[in-house]
Design an enzyme around this catalytic site. Structure first.
Site, PDB file in Angstrom:
ATOM      1  N   LYS A   1       4.838   3.671   2.841  1.00  0.00           N
ATOM      2  CA  LYS A   1       4.982   4.695   3.766  1.00  0.00           C
ATOM      3  C   LYS A   1       4.688   6.068   2.754  1.00  0.00           C
ATOM      4  O   LYS A   1       5.446   6.348   1.781  1.00  0.00           O
ATOM      5  CB  LYS A   1       6.247   4.679   4.144  1.00  0.00           C
TER       6      LYS A   1
ATOM      7  N   LYS B   1       1.848   3.195   6.406  1.00  0.00           N
ATOM      8  CA  LYS B   1       1.966   4.124   7.334  1.00  0.00           C
ATOM      9  C   LYS B   1       1.820   5.551   6.543  1.00  0.00           C
ATOM     10  O   LYS B   1       2.376   5.850   5.380  1.00  0.00           O
ATOM     11  CB  LYS B   1       3.442   4.145   7.738  1.00  0.00           C
TER      12      LYS B   1
END
Length: 323
Positions: free
Chosen positions: A196, A248
């Protein structure tokens, strides 16, 4: 005789193109992120994400049923509490909005879909960070892990099939896995937000959850320029017991998705995030892009990069287009 090779023969008709298509995009591969707001009596529009709302409990149930009927593979829930504190106590409260909403959807849908929960504190803290702060104002990794373990148990007991630890704390997957197993929840899975990044594309999401964040999350989310680090995070999460891993955002990290797919022994998810959604919606609203074609091209690119599943705000809308 030139040209000797004519690849265009395989593009001559829709049927031919369908026959030789390399990348499939099916409704079951799409996961719909959903927001539910404590105290909301009706859906609240999110200005930076046209078409996306903060749901009331009633509208959440209705929209979830419609999404499942459209064929989406799963639902990822985010809670928007009415009040917050320094330790995010609403996240572990069985009567907190996220846990109540999970119970609502479990009662409504049972095992007809995969219910997923965001296992992170940022929506619930009054400072907006993903963990508990230390005396110097930094995020205390190990103190945060203890709260994540409590949160994981609360979400599982509320009905989540998959937990989504997204805080990028070191050791979060292992701590959650041990807490679940010790409590007898051996069947609950973990979708680890392994890679992330500290991205500029999260802005609309912060409106969606009414984030209280001041500053940034660069001390725990990854540097956008680093790819090897992402693969190390994936390896660590798999070793700690992750059942799936995630990259992400998606569009700025297609190379990382491809590398993750080549490396990972477990399924790979990618999150087509709020800023990516907002860009397309804004351009389409101005008539600069063909909206449906652009959405399908974006989602296909993420699948082509290697994602087994995609979290996207277009999931319920796009699913019927794929039949």
């Amino acid at each position: 005789m030139f040209p000797e090779h004519r690849p265009r023969r395989l593009r001559t008709t829709p049927a031919m193109r369908r026959l030789v298509g390399e990348t499939t995009l099916r409704p079951r591969q799409l996961i719909l992120p959903m927001f539910v707001a404590e105290g909301a009596e009706s859906p609240r529009p999110i200005s930076s994400m046209p078409g996306v709302v903060q749901h009331s409990r009633d509208s959440l149930r209705k929209a979830a049923v419609e999404a499942v009927q459209a064929g989406v593979g799963g639902l990822m829930l985010f809670g928007v509490p009415a009040s917050r504190d320094a330790v995010g106590s609403g996240a572990v409260d069985p009567d907190g909005i996220l846990n109540v909403a999970l119970r609502d959807l479990k009662a409504e849908l049972g095992d007809d879909t995969v219910l997923m929960a965001d296992t992170c504190l940022d929506e619930f803290t009054d400072h907006g960070h993903c963990g508990v702060l230390d005396a110097d104002g930094g995020v205390d990794n190990d103190a945060t892990l203890r709260v994540y373990a409590e949160m994981a148990l609360a979400q599982t007991e509320a009905g989540a099939h998959l937990l989504g630890p997204s805080g990028m704390m070191d050791g979060q997957v292992g701590v959650i896995r041990r807490a679940l197993d010790e409590a007898g929840h051996v069947g609950t899975g973990i979708l680890a937000y392994s890679a992330k990044y500290a991205s500029a594309f999260y802005g609309p999401f912060r409106e969606a959850v009414d984030s209280q964040l001041k500053g940034d999350r660069k001390t725990y989310q990854q540097d956008p320029g680093n790819a090897r680090e992402a693969l190390r995070e994936i390896e660590l999460d798999v070793a700690e017991g992750a059942d799936m891993v995630m990259v992400k955002p998606a569009l700025s990290y297609l190379d990382v998705i491809r590398a993750a797919a080549d490396l990972s022994p477990v399924p790979v998810a990618a999150y087509n995030i709020s800023g990516e959604y907002a860009m397309v919606e804004a351009a389409a609203a101005n008539g600069w892009l063909d909206r449906e074609r652009t959405i399908l091209e974006v989602l296909t690119s993420i699948r082509r990069a290697g994602a087994d599943m995609i979290l996207t705000y277009w999931a319920a809308e796009a699913a019927p287009w794929l039949d």
